[in-house]
Every structure is written in C-alpha cells, then in structure tokens.
Design an enzyme around this catalytic site. Structure first.
Site, PDB file in Angstrom:
ATOM      1  N   ASP A   1       2.801   1.736  52.628  1.00 60.15           N
ATOM      2  CA  ASP A   1       2.468   2.854  53.513  1.00 60.15           C
ATOM      3  C   ASP A   1       3.225   2.818  54.835  1.00 60.15           C
ATOM      4  O   ASP A   1       2.889   3.545  55.771  1.00 60.15           O
ATOM      5  CB  ASP A   1       0.956   2.883  53.794  1.00 60.15           C
ATOM      6  CG  ASP A   1       0.478   1.681  54.600  1.00 60.15           C
ATOM      7  OD1 ASP A   1       1.253   0.697  54.718  1.00 60.15           O
ATOM      8  OD2 ASP A   1      -0.661   1.725  55.113  1.00 60.15           O
TER       9      ASP A   1
ATOM     10  N   ASP B   1      21.462 -12.445  41.963  1.00 60.37           N
ATOM     11  CA  ASP B   1      21.666 -13.028  40.640  1.00 60.37           C
ATOM     12  C   ASP B   1      20.460 -13.893  40.258  1.00 60.37           C
ATOM     13  O   ASP B   1      19.422 -13.843  40.914  1.00 60.37           O
ATOM     14  CB  ASP B   1      22.960 -13.846  40.608  1.00 60.37           C
ATOM     15  CG  ASP B   1      23.014 -14.900  41.708  1.00 60.37           C
ATOM     16  OD1 ASP B   1      21.933 -15.333  42.188  1.00 60.37           O
ATOM     17  OD2 ASP B   1      24.134 -15.292  42.105  1.00 60.37           O
TER      18      ASP B   1
ATOM     19  N   HIS C   1       6.579  -7.105  52.225  1.00 65.79           N
ATOM     20  CA  HIS C   1       5.522  -7.392  53.198  1.00 65.79           C
ATOM     21  C   HIS C   1       4.711  -6.141  53.527  1.00 65.79           C
ATOM     22  O   HIS C   1       3.524  -6.239  53.839  1.00 65.79           O
ATOM     23  CB  HIS C   1       6.126  -7.994  54.464  1.00 65.79           C
ATOM     24  CG  HIS C   1       6.491  -9.448  54.317  1.00 65.79           C
ATOM     25  ND1 HIS C   1       6.359 -10.358  55.338  1.00 65.79           N
ATOM     26  CD2 HIS C   1       6.958 -10.146  53.261  1.00 65.79           C
ATOM     27  CE1 HIS C   1       6.744 -11.555  54.903  1.00 65.79           C
ATOM     28  NE2 HIS C   1       7.117 -11.441  53.649  1.00 65.79           N
TER      29      HIS C   1
ATOM     30  N   ASN D   1       5.559 -12.227  59.925  1.00 70.88           N
ATOM     31  CA  ASN D   1       6.511 -11.119  60.050  1.00 70.88           C
ATOM     32  C   ASN D   1       7.409 -11.203  61.280  1.00 70.88           C
ATOM     33  O   ASN D   1       8.263 -10.330  61.483  1.00 70.88           O
ATOM     34  CB  ASN D   1       5.756  -9.783  60.081  1.00 70.88           C
ATOM     35  CG  ASN D   1       5.214  -9.395  58.727  1.00 70.88           C
ATOM     36  OD1 ASN D   1       5.649  -9.918  57.705  1.00 70.88           O
ATOM     37  ND2 ASN D   1       4.251  -8.486  58.707  1.00 70.88           N
TER      38      ASN D   1
ATOM     39  N   ARG E   1      12.626  -7.841  51.864  1.00 71.38           N
ATOM     40  CA  ARG E   1      11.467  -8.604  52.341  1.00 71.38           C
ATOM     41  C   ARG E   1      10.508  -7.698  53.126  1.00 71.38           C
ATOM     42  O   ARG E   1       9.288  -7.796  52.989  1.00 71.38           O
ATOM     43  CB  ARG E   1      11.951  -9.762  53.220  1.00 71.38           C
ATOM     44  CG  ARG E   1      10.840 -10.666  53.724  1.00 71.38           C
ATOM     45  CD  ARG E   1      11.417 -11.937  54.339  1.00 71.38           C
ATOM     46  NE  ARG E   1      10.377 -12.795  54.862  1.00 71.38           N
ATOM     47  CZ  ARG E   1      10.204 -13.066  56.158  1.00 71.38           C
ATOM     48  NH1 ARG E   1      11.028 -12.568  57.061  1.00 71.38           N
ATOM     49  NH2 ARG E   1       9.222 -13.846  56.548  1.00 71.38           N
TER      50      ARG E   1
ATOM     51  N   GLY F   1      -0.850  -1.538  50.766  1.00 69.94           N
ATOM     52  CA  GLY F   1      -0.058  -0.692  49.905  1.00 69.94           C
ATOM     53  C   GLY F   1       1.214  -0.304  50.640  1.00 69.94           C
ATOM     54  O   GLY F   1       1.373  -0.570  51.822  1.00 69.94           O
TER      55      GLY F   1
ATOM     56  N   GLU G   1       1.267  -5.302  62.437  1.00 68.60           N
ATOM     57  CA  GLU G   1       1.706  -6.233  61.385  1.00 68.60           C
ATOM     58  C   GLU G   1       3.032  -6.914  61.704  1.00 68.60           C
ATOM     59  O   GLU G   1       3.207  -8.107  61.458  1.00 68.60           O
ATOM     60  CB  GLU G   1       1.865  -5.481  60.050  1.00 68.60           C
ATOM     61  CG  GLU G   1       0.569  -5.112  59.372  1.00 68.60           C
ATOM     62  CD  GLU G   1       0.811  -4.239  58.147  1.00 68.60           C
ATOM     63  OE1 GLU G   1       1.863  -4.414  57.473  1.00 68.60           O
ATOM     64  OE2 GLU G   1      -0.029  -3.371  57.860  1.00 68.60           O
TER      65      GLU G   1
ATOM     66  N   PRO H   1       1.285 -13.817  50.688  1.00 75.53           N
ATOM     67  CA  PRO H   1       1.436 -15.094  49.973  1.00 75.53           C
ATOM     68  C   PRO H   1       2.217 -16.088  50.825  1.00 75.53           C
ATOM     69  O   PRO H   1       3.212 -15.729  51.456  1.00 75.53           O
ATOM     70  CB  PRO H   1       2.230 -14.711  48.716  1.00 75.53           C
ATOM     71  CG  PRO H   1       2.032 -13.254  48.561  1.00 75.53           C
ATOM     72  CD  PRO H   1       1.881 -12.697  49.938  1.00 75.53           C
TER      73      PRO H   1
ATOM     74  N   SER I   1       3.189   0.621  57.069  1.00 78.50           N
ATOM     75  CA  SER I   1       2.434   0.049  58.196  1.00 78.50           C
ATOM     76  C   SER I   1       3.183  -1.094  58.877  1.00 78.50           C
ATOM     77  O   SER I   1       2.968  -1.367  60.056  1.00 78.50           O
ATOM     78  CB  SER I   1       1.055  -0.425  57.728  1.00 78.50           C
ATOM     79  OG  SER I   1       1.156  -1.310  56.629  1.00 78.50           O
TER      80      SER I   1
ATOM     81  N   ASP J   1      19.742 -19.656  48.617  1.00 81.31           N
ATOM     82  CA  ASP J   1      20.554 -20.300  47.580  1.00 81.31           C
ATOM     83  C   ASP J   1      22.030 -20.125  47.944  1.00 81.31           C
ATOM     84  O   ASP J   1      22.359 -19.348  48.850  1.00 81.31           O
ATOM     85  CB  ASP J   1      20.200 -19.802  46.170  1.00 81.31           C
ATOM     86  CG  ASP J   1      20.725 -18.417  45.809  1.00 81.31           C
ATOM     87  OD1 ASP J   1      21.826 -18.045  46.253  1.00 81.31           O
ATOM     88  OD2 ASP J   1      20.050 -17.712  45.047  1.00 81.31           O
TER      89      ASP J   1
ATOM     90  N   HIS K   1      13.878 -14.211  46.040  1.00 81.30           N
ATOM     91  CA  HIS K   1      14.274 -15.323  46.904  1.00 81.30           C
ATOM     92  C   HIS K   1      15.726 -15.738  46.690  1.00 81.30           C
ATOM     93  O   HIS K   1      16.214 -16.643  47.363  1.00 81.30           O
ATOM     94  CB  HIS K   1      13.346 -16.528  46.677  1.00 81.30           C
ATOM     95  CG  HIS K   1      11.970 -16.328  47.217  1.00 81.30           C
ATOM     96  ND1 HIS K   1      10.900 -17.124  46.856  1.00 81.30           N
ATOM     97  CD2 HIS K   1      11.475 -15.414  48.085  1.00 81.30           C
ATOM     98  CE1 HIS K   1       9.810 -16.705  47.479  1.00 81.30           C
ATOM     99  NE2 HIS K   1      10.137 -15.668  48.229  1.00 81.30           N
ATOM    100  N   THR K   2      16.410 -15.063  45.776  1.00 84.53           N
ATOM    101  CA  THR K   2      17.838 -15.323  45.619  1.00 84.53           C
ATOM    102  C   THR K   2      18.628 -14.780  46.814  1.00 84.53           C
ATOM    103  O   THR K   2      19.778 -15.165  47.026  1.00 84.53           O
ATOM    104  CB  THR K   2      18.369 -14.700  44.311  1.00 84.53           C
ATOM    105  OG1 THR K   2      19.693 -15.189  44.065  1.00 84.53           O
ATOM    106  CG2 THR K   2      18.399 -13.191  44.370  1.00 84.53           C
TER     107      THR K   2
END
Length: 317
Positions: free
Chosen positions: A72, A249, A64, A92, A60, A70, A86, A159, A74, A242, A189-190
């Site tokens: 980098d 998986d 992020h 975050n 994650r 990009g 950030e 997002p 940050s 999950d 997200h698994t």
C-alpha cells in the site's frame, strides 16, 4: 504499544487484506493510463544506469512495504509530527532510492494525474529492477490503493535475518505465503549489500560453546571477521550479498549449499527436508528459480489494503 500488540494488529490487518487481491487486474490502467509501465521502467532504467545499487534497493523496498500492511506504499510515507513512519523503523533505516519512486510518480502524474497509486509504481519498479538485473519478467497485477497509516513500530514484524525456519514459516504464512514462496523469495538476496549488523550474530559470540556459527564455512567466517571485527563501529561496513550482487541469478542458493551465505535465516533453509530440497532445486536450475520467484512475487504483491491514490508518495492526501 507492546510488540505482542503490534503483532496482533499486523496479523489481523494482513489476514483481512488477503481477500482484497481479487480487485487487482492486469488491464486496470488499459484506458486510464496505458503508458504507465513504460514510464516507470524508463525512470528505473535511467536511475540504474547511474547507480547499480538501485535495483536491489527497490526490490527490498517493495518487499518491506508488502510485509507490513500489504502493498500500500506505506513504506514511502515520511514521518510527520509525532508519528514515526515505517521508513524510520530500525529494519528500514538502510532503505534508499526513494527518489526513484518519487521521480517515477512525478513522471506518471505529468501524463495521468491522480490515476496511478504509489503502491503500483513501487510494484512496477520492483519488477523492472529484477528484469534489469537479468531476472524474470512478470505481469504485475494493478489497481492497488495507497494506505494512510505508517508506523515505525510495525516494522518489528518484518522477518529477521536471525530467524529459524519455524519463525520464517510463521511470518510468511501470516501473509498467505507458503514454504515454497518463502524459499523462492529468499532468492532476492542474490542482489545487494548487507551491513555487518545483519550477520554479526554468526561471527561473534554465537553461543555459549561457539564464537562462530559452526554452519559457516571457517574460511568464509574468517573473511567476515576481518570485514566486521567485534569493535567495528563503521556505519556502512559490510559486504555484498554474493559475488554477483548486481545480477539476478541463482548464486545465492549455491552459496547456501557451500555454507557461505550471510544470514542465519538463509542457512536455516537446509534444516528441513522440504526447504533443503527446494534450495538444491534452485541451485541447480536458474530457470526453475526464476519461474518460482515470479509466481511468488505476484502472490506477495497482490495483498493490498489502501484507501487512496496519493498525489505525493511521501504524504497522505
């Protein structure tokens, strides 16, 4: 700075970075630091043996990082003086396991001082996290530089778990990512855990006619309500993404089809023919998912626009 200004700044930054991916190569450290990947892998493996949440956290964190300016590094910078970085932006604040990247950087510096960027170390660690969790391995492009800018305000461009497909598609396309990449990368997200705040919108006051999102399976919605009652103020309340949340998986796609996924953004993948087809494809073939995920991760992680190799991942040189 207003949100629209931030959006324009980030969009222009990201679009200008997409052309820099050609500077990355698979053998970038072949002579200067040939053991870098094995050094990072050991640090990640050791950390995971002590804390099973580490792989989800590092994957994650890398995502992020890449989605703002990009890949980098940050997201690794700490807030200093009047600048809020950030990692302290609202999306975050639940990021963790920064110590793993800092430990890996220290181990790499002991062997190859001043050679390997924090951004590359994070990219290696994200890949290693997937592998340790039973997912695919891919050759990480190398040669990223670390950025010198990190602003909490720019995390508004990440997002959101409440996005619909149109919003997701726009967000990903700004990073040069396709709808296929969007669906494949959603499979991350698994792994991991979600706090109630990320899916409260679906189980309380959903809209003027429904208290609960009607796309949620009623029995699953009831279980979520018991974990996240409307007045629940517990900071760490939530649920695993999950049932196999430490295994990489294709369960996540199966949950989408069963209407038992947490985020609106995930369930939204059934609202267009193309994304729905891909969800079915990945739900029925773990191999197809793993192949697509590795390809999309290479694409995502190849956007870079940094300027230096940091001595300490927490601060600019």
């Amino acid at each position: 700075m207003g949100l629209m200004q931030v959006a324009l700044l980030c969009s222009l930054t990201i679009l200008s970075l997409s052309s820099l991916s050609n500077s990355l190569s698979s053998n970038y450290y072949h002579k200067s630091c040939p053991k870098v990947e094995s050094i990072v892998a050991k640090v990640v493996r050791d950390a995971t043996s002590r804390d099973k949440t580490v792989p989800a956290a590092l994957l994650r964190m890398h995502f992020h990082d890449c989605f703002i300016r990009g890949c980098d590094g940050s997201v690794l910078l700490e807030s200093r003086g009047g600048n809020k970085a950030e990692r302290d932006g609202p999306p975050n604040r639940s990021l963790h396991a920064f110590y793993v990247i800092e430990g890996a950087k220290k181990a790499v510096e002991a062997v190859c001082p001043g050679i390997v960027s924090c951004a590359d170390i994070l990219a290696f660690a994200a890949r290693d996290s997937v592998v340790l969790s039973g997912g695919p391995r891919w050759d990480v492009p190398k040669g990223r530089k670390d950025g010198r800018t990190s602003r909490a305000t720019e995390t508004a461009l990440l997002p959101s778990p409440t996005f619909n497909v149109s919003q997701l598609q726009k967000s990903f396309s700004l990073r040069g990512l396709s709808v296929d990449d969007l669906v494949a990368l959603t499979g991350a997200h698994t792994l991991g855990f979600s706090h109630c705040s990320s899916f409260q919108n679906r189980i309380h006051n959903f809209n003027s006619t429904h208290d609960v999102d009607p796309t949620l399976r009623p029995s699953f919605a009831a279980s979520l309500k018991s974990i996240c009652p409307v007045k629940n103020k517990a900071k760490n309340a939530g649920i695993s993404m999950d049932p196999s949340s430490t295994t990489f998986d294709n369960t996540h796609y199966k949950l989408i089809l069963q209407r038992k996924t947490l985020f609106s953004s995930d369930q939204a993948l059934l609202t267009t023919p193309h994304t729905k087809t891909l969800v079915y494809k990945f739900a029925t073939s773990k191999k197809a998912f793993h192949t697509a995920f590795a390809k999309s991760m290479i694409k995502l992680s190849s956007i870079n626009g940094g300027q230096e190799v940091r001595k300490d991942c927490r601060f600019v040189n």
